[in-house]
Scaffold this motif. Structure first.
Motif, PDB file in Angstrom:
ATOM      1  N   ILE A  57      -7.429   4.588 -12.291  1.00 40.98           N
ATOM      2  CA  ILE A  57      -6.690   3.369 -11.946  1.00 40.98           C
ATOM      3  C   ILE A  57      -7.393   2.168 -12.574  1.00 40.98           C
ATOM      4  O   ILE A  57      -8.620   2.040 -12.515  1.00 40.98           O
ATOM      5  CB  ILE A  57      -6.616   3.170 -10.426  1.00 40.98           C
ATOM      6  N   VAL A  61     -10.013  -3.579  -3.272  1.00 50.99           N
ATOM      7  CA  VAL A  61      -9.988  -2.485  -4.254  1.00 50.99           C
ATOM      8  C   VAL A  61     -10.629  -1.209  -3.696  1.00 50.99           C
ATOM      9  O   VAL A  61     -10.036  -0.117  -3.791  1.00 50.99           O
ATOM     10  CB  VAL A  61     -10.650  -2.918  -5.577  1.00 50.99           C
ATOM     11  N   PRO A  62     -11.817  -1.280  -3.088  1.00 56.73           N
ATOM     12  CA  PRO A  62     -12.400  -0.049  -2.517  1.00 56.73           C
ATOM     13  C   PRO A  62     -11.533   0.547  -1.412  1.00 56.73           C
ATOM     14  O   PRO A  62     -11.526   1.772  -1.227  1.00 56.73           O
ATOM     15  CB  PRO A  62     -13.755  -0.523  -1.963  1.00 56.73           C
ATOM     16  N   HIS A  77      -8.221   8.889  -8.324  1.00 61.71           N
ATOM     17  CA  HIS A  77      -8.105   7.437  -8.466  1.00 61.71           C
ATOM     18  C   HIS A  77      -9.064   6.865  -9.507  1.00 61.71           C
ATOM     19  O   HIS A  77      -9.145   5.646  -9.687  1.00 61.71           O
ATOM     20  CB  HIS A  77      -8.375   6.753  -7.120  1.00 61.71           C
ATOM     21  N   GLU A  78      -9.775   7.729 -10.205  1.00 63.31           N
ATOM     22  CA  GLU A  78     -10.768   7.243 -11.162  1.00 63.31           C
ATOM     23  C   GLU A  78     -10.132   6.505 -12.339  1.00 63.31           C
ATOM     24  O   GLU A  78     -10.755   5.605 -12.923  1.00 63.31           O
ATOM     25  CB  GLU A  78     -11.601   8.415 -11.696  1.00 63.31           C
ATOM     26  N   ASN A 110       0.821  -1.206   0.000  1.00 59.11           N
ATOM     27  CA  ASN A 110       0.000   0.000   0.000  1.00 59.11           C
ATOM     28  C   ASN A 110       0.861   1.264   0.000  1.00 59.11           C
ATOM     29  O   ASN A 110       0.487   2.282  -0.592  1.00 59.11           O
ATOM     30  CB  ASN A 110      -0.934   0.002   1.212  1.00 59.11           C
ATOM     31  N   ARG A 152      -8.913   2.612  -3.099  1.00 59.41           N
ATOM     32  CA  ARG A 152      -9.511   3.855  -3.581  1.00 59.41           C
ATOM     33  C   ARG A 152      -9.747   4.826  -2.419  1.00 59.41           C
ATOM     34  O   ARG A 152      -9.518   6.040  -2.543  1.00 59.41           O
ATOM     35  CB  ARG A 152     -10.821   3.567  -4.315  1.00 59.41           C
ATOM     36  N   LEU A 179       0.869   6.129  -7.211  1.00 66.03           N
ATOM     37  CA  LEU A 179      -0.244   7.006  -7.582  1.00 66.03           C
ATOM     38  C   LEU A 179       0.201   8.468  -7.610  1.00 66.03           C
ATOM     39  O   LEU A 179      -0.185   9.235  -8.503  1.00 66.03           O
ATOM     40  CB  LEU A 179      -1.402   6.809  -6.602  1.00 66.03           C
ATOM     41  N   ALA A 208      -6.470   6.356  -1.436  1.00 64.34           N
ATOM     42  CA  ALA A 208      -6.096   7.420  -2.365  1.00 64.34           C
ATOM     43  C   ALA A 208      -6.901   8.686  -2.094  1.00 64.34           C
ATOM     44  O   ALA A 208      -6.362   9.800  -2.086  1.00 64.34           O
ATOM     45  CB  ALA A 208      -6.312   6.944  -3.804  1.00 64.34           C
ATOM     46  N   GLU A 209      -8.189   8.508  -1.846  1.00 65.93           N
ATOM     47  CA  GLU A 209      -9.056   9.661  -1.592  1.00 65.93           C
ATOM     48  C   GLU A 209      -8.650  10.390  -0.316  1.00 65.93           C
ATOM     49  O   GLU A 209      -8.659  11.629  -0.256  1.00 65.93           O
ATOM     50  CB  GLU A 209     -10.506   9.185  -1.482  1.00 65.93           C
TER      51      GLU A 209
END
Length: 283
Positions: A90, A73-74, A87-88, A15, A77, A22, A80-81
């Motif tokens: 990715i 996966v969520p 992250h859209e 991570n 995201r 990212l 990242a948020e």
């Protein structure tokens, strides 16, 4: 450059590499591909005549791994948020096979330019410099690999150390580093560790030659007297000059192996925070 590939096992170290990748993708305006792999266990029926039992077990393993992937996966995201990172764009992949085979498959199918990997993960290599999967990718894939330590935190890359012997075969890697540095507005330090066979006049000549050849790049040339070893000398330079990234060319000699061994013996403490970008020598 167009795309970055990040293999992940969703461990804490992976991570960390994800956030670094990212950030870099955002700065360089690249797309990030993230792949998670699984290996189907090899099983044998305990009783003859029950192949359907094996099929059911295999299905359960795949379903379990897929559910784990879908749940993670969520979380990435959300991570990242939380960091304020877009992250859209990715792209996530779930692949059966080893990390190496999946990386090779995606390189063949997608326009991958850079691979980013954590240096250890959930498989128990917490004290190693680079986990076995990262070593396997570096040794078997010709694309550059950026190894991200578990304690690394992304910060703007202002200073890049590029170790070199001033050989012609180092120039393609330097050109790639220059492209990255120009996009990031970074300065490159071409670092040479002088040995007994190095004549100062020759080294100055090499520096002047590269200055002319790469005159548009922000290059500085550093010639270091060797301390106990080449690795210790580089270590000291990184630590004393706050380098944000170390770029090296993996040659057909023992330097890269010595780099790993020095790290395993904790001689390369700087690698706890300093990413290493590994290029392959052009044949």
């Amino acid at each position: 450059m167009k795309n970055i590939l990040l293999p992940t096992d969703f461990s804490e170290t992976a991570n960390t590499a994800f956030l670094y990748a990212l950030n870099l993708a955002h700065q360089l305006k690249l797309r990030l591909f993230v792949v998670n792999t699984y290996i189907t266990p090899i099983l044998s029926a305990s009783h003859a005549g029950q192949p359907e039992m094996l099929a059911e077990v295999y299905q359960q393993v795949e379903t379990s791994r897929l559910e784990f992937f879908k749940n993670q996966v969520p979380l990435l995201r959300a991570l990242a948020e939380k960091q304020g990172l877009p992250h859209e764009q990715i792209v996530f992949f779930f692949e059966e096979g080893t990390v190496l085979s999946s990386v090779k498959k995606l390189i063949a199918e997608e326009e991958i330019d850079l691979i980013i990997m954590g240096t250890n993960g959930a498989s128990g290599f917490q004290k190693s410099f680079i986990g076995t999967n990262t070593v396997a990718v570096i040794n078997n894939v010709k694309l550059p690999v950026l190894a991200i330590p578990g304690h690394a935190k992304y910060q703007p890359i202002k200073n890049i150390a590029f170790t070199t012997l001033f050989r012609d075969k180092d120039e393609p890697a330097l050109q790639e580093v220059i492209s990255i540095a120009e996009a990031l507005k970074s300065k490159i330090y071409c670092v040479n560790v002088m040995g007994n066979i190095n004549a100062p006049g020759d080294l100055l000549y090499y520096g002047e030659t590269w200055s002319r050849k790469f005159k548009s790049a922000d290059l500085d040339f550093v010639f270091l007297e060797k301390r106990q070893s080449v690795e210790d000398t580089i270590h000291a330079f990184i630590r004393e000059n706050n380098m944000d990234l170390l770029a090296i060319v993996k040659r057909n000699r023992s330097f890269f192996d010595r780099l790993i061994n020095a790290s395993l013996s904790n001689k390369f403490a700087f690698h706890a925070e300093t990413p290493i970008l590994v290029f392959h020598e052009d044949n």
